[in-house]
Design a protein around this motif. Sequence first.
Motif: not given
Length: 185
Positions: A73-81, A117-119, A151-163
């Motif tokens: 499954i091709k991963p989404s390039r943008t995170p869901a809002f 109601t947007t990022w 509007a964050p990137t997948i990488n922004d959320l990934h970096r924050n998620g590690k916290l």
Amino acid sequence: MHPMASPDGCPALVLNADFRPLSYYPLSLWSWQDAIKAVFMDRVNIVSEYDTVVRSPSFDMRLPSVVSLKSYIKPSRTPAFTRFNVFLRDRFACQYCGEREELTFDHVVPRSKGGLTTWENVVAACSPCNLRKGDKMPATVEMFPAQKPFAPTINDLHRNGKLFPPNYLHESWLDYLYWDSELEP
């Protein structure tokens, strides 16, 4: 895990066909029932199993702890809002006072004043700050977000998620998580 452990405590980590988790935040997990259904529908391969066994009159099966999809499954390039992703972007902290309890979200420019109601217009806010700001503009109440909403990137959320690692990680999952982390020398 004890062989008689409850199946409800045995979620399966779901990997894409390339053996990367479908998502890290939240971690892609299926209930044991969904994992078994996917096995019987021949949609996944079992990569690892728990010691816990489920039984029917004609069948015994160890519960899968890690499964991989047979089709990529091709991963989404943008995170869901989503509310969760707004909180993750804002590191689970009120953008007005830094509080981490009673989080909700606030429209920086209130909807009553045309805010969307947007990022770019929604931030994490604790209930007291949200009530204090109400439907007023930030300058009116001198309440400005610590960081401008974006509007964050997948990488922004990934970096924050590690916290904020998940509360529970089964040992069989560890080989499949955080592949893109820097290796220790």
